[in-house]
Design a protein around this motif. Structure first.
Motif, PDB file in Angstrom:
ATOM      1  N   ASP A   1       0.894  -0.973   0.250  1.00 23.20           N
ATOM      2  CA  ASP A   1      -0.048   0.028   0.081  1.00 23.20           C
ATOM      3  C   ASP A   1       0.891   1.244   0.069  1.00 23.20           C
ATOM      4  OD1 ASP A   1      -1.703   2.174   0.450  1.00 23.20           O
ATOM      5  OD2 ASP A   1      -2.780   1.095   1.883  1.00 23.20           O
ATOM      6  N   LEU A   2       1.005   1.856  -1.289  1.00 23.96           N
ATOM      7  CA  LEU A   2       2.091   3.134  -1.072  1.00 23.96           C
ATOM      8  C   LEU A   2       1.418   4.259  -0.317  1.00 23.96           C
ATOM      9  CD1 LEU A   2       3.151   2.969  -4.923  1.00 23.96           C
ATOM     10  CD2 LEU A   2       4.491   2.888  -2.853  1.00 23.96           C
ATOM     11  N   ALA A   3       0.042   4.237  -0.469  1.00 28.03           N
ATOM     12  CA  ALA A   3      -0.274   5.427   0.332  1.00 28.03           C
ATOM     13  C   ALA A   3      -0.094   5.217   1.966  1.00 28.03           C
ATOM     14  CB  ALA A   3      -1.826   5.554   0.118  1.00 28.03           C
ATOM     15  N   ARG A   4      -0.328   3.965   2.406  1.00 30.75           N
ATOM     16  CA  ARG A   4       0.344   3.821   3.466  1.00 30.75           C
ATOM     17  C   ARG A   4       1.645   4.116   4.008  1.00 30.75           C
ATOM     18  NH1 ARG A   4      -0.692   3.753   9.117  1.00 30.75           N
ATOM     19  NH2 ARG A   4       0.187   2.017  10.086  1.00 30.75           N
ATOM     20  N   GLY A   5       2.442   3.493   3.122  1.00 29.29           N
ATOM     21  CA  GLY A   5       3.916   3.625   3.137  1.00 29.29           C
ATOM     22  C   GLY A   5       4.294   5.081   3.020  1.00 29.29           C
ATOM     23  N   GLU A   6       3.743   6.226   2.387  1.00 25.13           N
ATOM     24  CA  GLU A   6       3.756   7.376   2.197  1.00 25.13           C
ATOM     25  C   GLU A   6       3.709   8.043   3.783  1.00 25.13           C
ATOM     26  OE1 GLU A   6       2.967  11.576  -0.060  1.00 25.13           O
ATOM     27  OE2 GLU A   6       1.882   9.767  -0.531  1.00 25.13           O
ATOM     28  N   VAL A   7       2.629   7.721   4.288  1.00 22.42           N
ATOM     29  CA  VAL A   7       2.275   8.187   5.847  1.00 22.42           C
ATOM     30  C   VAL A   7       3.210   7.698   6.837  1.00 22.42           C
ATOM     31  CG1 VAL A   7       0.646   7.814   7.579  1.00 22.42           C
ATOM     32  CG2 VAL A   7      -0.226   8.358   5.209  1.00 22.42           C
ATOM     33  N   LEU A   8       3.424   6.259   6.808  1.00 20.47           N
ATOM     34  CA  LEU A   8       4.566   6.031   7.603  1.00 20.47           C
ATOM     35  C   LEU A   8       6.044   6.519   7.738  1.00 20.47           C
ATOM     36  CD1 LEU A   8       3.710   2.153   7.087  1.00 20.47           C
ATOM     37  CD2 LEU A   8       3.307   3.359   9.240  1.00 20.47           C
ATOM     38  N   PHE A   9       6.386   6.854   6.172  1.00 21.67           N
ATOM     39  CA  PHE A   9       7.460   7.585   5.825  1.00 21.67           C
ATOM     40  C   PHE A   9       7.560   8.785   6.658  1.00 21.67           C
ATOM     41  CE2 PHE A   9      10.719  10.051   3.642  1.00 21.67           C
ATOM     42  CZ  PHE A   9      11.865   8.916   3.462  1.00 21.67           C
ATOM     43  N   ALA A  10       6.508   9.602   6.324  1.00 18.74           N
ATOM     44  CA  ALA A  10       6.436  10.935   6.849  1.00 18.74           C
ATOM     45  C   ALA A  10       6.615  10.981   8.315  1.00 18.74           C
ATOM     46  CB  ALA A  10       5.044  11.649   6.493  1.00 18.74           C
TER      47      ALA A  10
ATOM     48  N   GLU B   1       6.578  -3.777   4.350  1.00 20.43           N
ATOM     49  CA  GLU B   1       6.362  -3.776   2.953  1.00 20.43           C
ATOM     50  C   GLU B   1       5.778  -2.689   2.169  1.00 20.43           C
ATOM     51  OE1 GLU B   1       3.703  -7.264   2.358  1.00 20.43           O
ATOM     52  OE2 GLU B   1       5.242  -8.523   2.999  1.00 20.43           O
ATOM     53  N   SER B   2       4.780  -1.898   2.880  1.00 17.99           N
ATOM     54  CA  SER B   2       4.266  -0.644   2.118  1.00 17.99           C
ATOM     55  C   SER B   2       5.411   0.439   2.327  1.00 17.99           C
ATOM     56  CB  SER B   2       3.233  -0.183   2.883  1.00 17.99           C
ATOM     57  OG  SER B   2       2.259  -1.137   2.756  1.00 17.99           O
ATOM     58  N   LEU B   3       6.216   0.192   3.542  1.00 14.14           N
ATOM     59  CA  LEU B   3       7.252   1.191   3.638  1.00 14.14           C
ATOM     60  C   LEU B   3       8.365   1.038   2.717  1.00 14.14           C
ATOM     61  CD1 LEU B   3       8.048   3.696   5.403  1.00 14.14           C
ATOM     62  CD2 LEU B   3       8.877   2.300   7.153  1.00 14.14           C
ATOM     63  N   ALA B   4       8.867  -0.318   2.345  1.00 13.85           N
ATOM     64  CA  ALA B   4       9.881  -0.365   1.703  1.00 13.85           C
ATOM     65  C   ALA B   4       9.706  -0.046   0.136  1.00 13.85           C
ATOM     66  CB  ALA B   4      10.055  -2.133   1.613  1.00 13.85           C
ATOM     67  N   ALA B   5       8.246  -0.349  -0.309  1.00 14.11           N
ATOM     68  CA  ALA B   5       7.783  -0.034  -1.521  1.00 14.11           C
ATOM     69  C   ALA B   5       8.017   1.480  -1.878  1.00 14.11           C
ATOM     70  CB  ALA B   5       6.268  -0.521  -1.745  1.00 14.11           C
ATOM     71  N   TYR B   6       7.645   2.318  -0.776  1.00 13.15           N
ATOM     72  CA  TYR B   6       7.548   3.855  -0.797  1.00 13.15           C
ATOM     73  C   TYR B   6       8.997   4.298  -0.725  1.00 13.15           C
ATOM     74  CZ  TYR B   6       6.546   8.599  -0.053  1.00 13.15           C
ATOM     75  OH  TYR B   6       6.572  10.088  -0.401  1.00 13.15           O
ATOM     76  N   VAL B   7       9.934   3.575  -0.355  1.00 11.72           N
ATOM     77  CA  VAL B   7      11.374   4.101  -0.379  1.00 11.72           C
ATOM     78  C   VAL B   7      11.818   3.789  -1.929  1.00 11.72           C
ATOM     79  CG1 VAL B   7      13.755   3.206   0.442  1.00 11.72           C
ATOM     80  CG2 VAL B   7      11.792   3.700   1.926  1.00 11.72           C
TER      81      VAL B   7
END
Length: 546
Positions: free
Chosen positions: A49-58, A131-137
């Motif tokens: 989930d790229l949207a979730r990854g973006e939130v986690l990254f922020a 997994e979402s965070l890794a995909a966003y990276v």
């Protein structure tokens, strides 16, 4: 863009290589269903989930790596090694022949953290979030590579559509074939001796013959930042410490660092070197430096709550060891501390104990720095990374300084630090007026109070540059309990914090029996001139209040 470059990128060979890499990537990140007598059939994992990854990254990463992943976050200037610039497309820990990490590589790094740096582990995070965070990276890396290609094309006065630039970036950041580590051979004295022989020939120049990292000097990374060879005896391995991890690192190297990829005539040689490196690690060293989230239990005492380190009441408390890591990494450091916690239903006491060979309790000189300790508390369900909180997610901080222990006896001034200072340092001033010449104290600076009742203070923060004392009763004086006292004995500090469990002010976090909160700790070593953001920290741990 030059025609020759386009020809290479669009050639059938390149396409086949990328296609092979994609097949490897999908199969290596898939899972399988097995039935008796039936070959396993890989099936795709859930899509990140790229949207979730973006939130986690922020929330968890941007403060160090920056909003766009360029390694320029608010805290970046406090950290060494510097945070990774994901937009460069360069990654240290990979398992592929082309140096591009698989999603599994990225998830493994998130779980493990980066020992030898300030990057903590996120192994407490659900697998789907990792997994979402890794995909966003990876998306940030593709975005960065796309911008680089467009910028280069513009500088070369060549036409390159953004869509094509992104396609090229995606191909360049597609994982290649896995590095073949071979089958692990059996260990025996011959293999160990061969491993030592290869190590002394190829590795000792940088890591030293004893593995302490005292071989090479003045080494720099590709970006010009300073680095130093790994001290294997300390148990700090950025890419994992198993023999297979070490073999992978030998074969892959560490992109952007002085550590090269190595080739071996016989795959067994890499395993032999790895086993020799394993033998250099001191027993228990890895467990002492690994940061993982744990639970600290604050037991309810039977009898009086202990308020100093010497109290026998601490025998009721279960001690838990917690590794600490310096934000500005150094090998000569405090490795960890022991945390104990007790409460009596009204007040809570937390004791920190750590080894420190030198007692630094002076603060008056410009070139001296005191030892200090801090506890950070958060009541958030998902607290921000271990910095100073964030807007809307405040933290409480309990601070203790060794120098303030000396101020409990009486207010000290420059004449105490420099005994030969002339007695008329303030000139001919009436004794009654002398306090006015202690300007910080006269101005009401809380750091220069004339009378201390405790060696600590309670503070709160909601992000960088927001640290402030907790104002109790509108500044009319403290209510309830807060104290911090420390004692240095035989090379160890013991510091006890005590605070009322009820909140004394709106900014304070209330603590109640039967609830949980998050707790992190920080240590400052005066001998190494630690101060402000130069410190050693733990990750967030859970404190359970019995």
């Amino acid at each position: 863009m030059r025609k020759s470059t386009r020809k290479i990128l669009r050639s059938p060979g390149w396409t086949l290589w990328v296609f092979a890499g994609l097949i490897l990537f999908v199969s290596s990140s898939g899972r399988s269903i097995e039935a008796p007598g039936v070959p396993s059939v890989p099936i795709p994992q859930r899509a990140p989930d790229l949207a979730r990854g973006e939130v986690l990254f922020a929330q968890q990463c941007a403060v160090c790596h920056g909003a766009a992943g360029a390694g320029d976050g608010q805290a970046a200037y406090l950290l060494s090694p510097t945070p990774r610039d994901f937009t460069s497309g360069r990654f240290r820990l990979v398992s592929t022949q082309n140096g591009v990490p698989t999603d599994a590589d990225l998830v493994a790094t998130l779980k493990r953290g980066m020992p030898g740096s300030a990057m903590p582990p996120w192994d407490w995070m659900p697998e789907a979030d990792l997994e979402s965070l890794a995909a966003y990276v990876r998306r940030l890396a593709i975005d960065g590579k796309t911008k680089v290609l467009l910028s280069k094309a513009k500088a070369d006065e060549e036409e390159l559509p953004e869509k094509e630039a992104r396609e090229i970036a995606e191909r360049q950041l597609t994982p290649g074939p896995a590095i073949e580590t071979g089958t692990q051979p059996p260990a025996d004295p011959v293999a160990f001796q061969e491993g030592r022989r290869i190590f002394l020939k190829t590795c000792a120049l940088c890591h030293g013959p004893d593995g302490t990292g005292r071989g090479g000097k003045d080494q720099k990374n590709e970006d010009g930042t300073p680095t130093q060879p790994r001290d294997f005896t300390a148990g700090v391995f950025k890419g994992g410490s198993t023999a297979k991890d070490i073999v992978t690192r030998l074969r892959a190297g560490m992109s952007g660092s002085p550590m090269p990829a190595m080739s071996f005539d016989d795959p067994k040689e890499a395993w032999n070197v790895a086993r020799f490196v394993e033998s250099m690690v001191k027993p228990g060293a890895q467990d002492r430096v690994a940061q993982h989230r744990h639970t600290i239990k604050a037991r309810r005492v039977q009898g009086e709550l202990p308020r100093d380190a010497a109290s026998p009441g601490w025998r009721q408390a279960e001690g838990t060891y917690r590794a600490v890591a310096p934000l500005w990494w150094r090998d000569d450091r405090i490795e960890g501390l022991v945390v104990r916690a007790l409460h009596d239903g009204k007040d809570i006491a937390v004791r920190l104990s750590w080894e420190d060979a030198t007692k630094d309790d002076e603060i008056l000189g410009q070139d001296v720095f005191p030892d200090a300790a801090g506890i950070q508390l958060s009541a958030a369900q998902d607290p921000p990374i271990f910095t100073m909180g964030s807007k809307g997610s405040p933290v409480n901080i309990w601070m203790w300084k060794a120098a303030w222990e000396r101020d409990l006896e009486r207010a000290r001034d420059i004449a105490d630090y420099r005994p030969n200072t002339p007695p008329d340092v303030y000139g001919h001033v009436a004794q009654a007026d002398e306090p006015m010449y202690f300007t910080a104290s006269a101005a009401g600076n809380p750091m220069a109070v004339r009378k201390r009742t405790t060696a600590g203070e309670a503070l709160f923060a909601e992000g960088f540059s927001t640290l402030a004392p907790i104002q109790v009763n509108a500044g009319k004086g403290p209510e309830g309990t807060f104290s911090a006292r420390g004692a240095w004995t035989d090379g160890f500090w013991d510091v006890v914090f005590v605070r009322s469990m009820a909140a004394r002010a709106p900014a304070e976090i209330a603590l109640k029996p039967g609830t949980k909160a998050f707790l992190a700790s920080a240590l400052w070593d005066g001998t190494h001139q630690d101060r402000n953001g130069q410190k050693s920290v733990t990750v967030w741990h859970v404190i359970e209040i019995e």
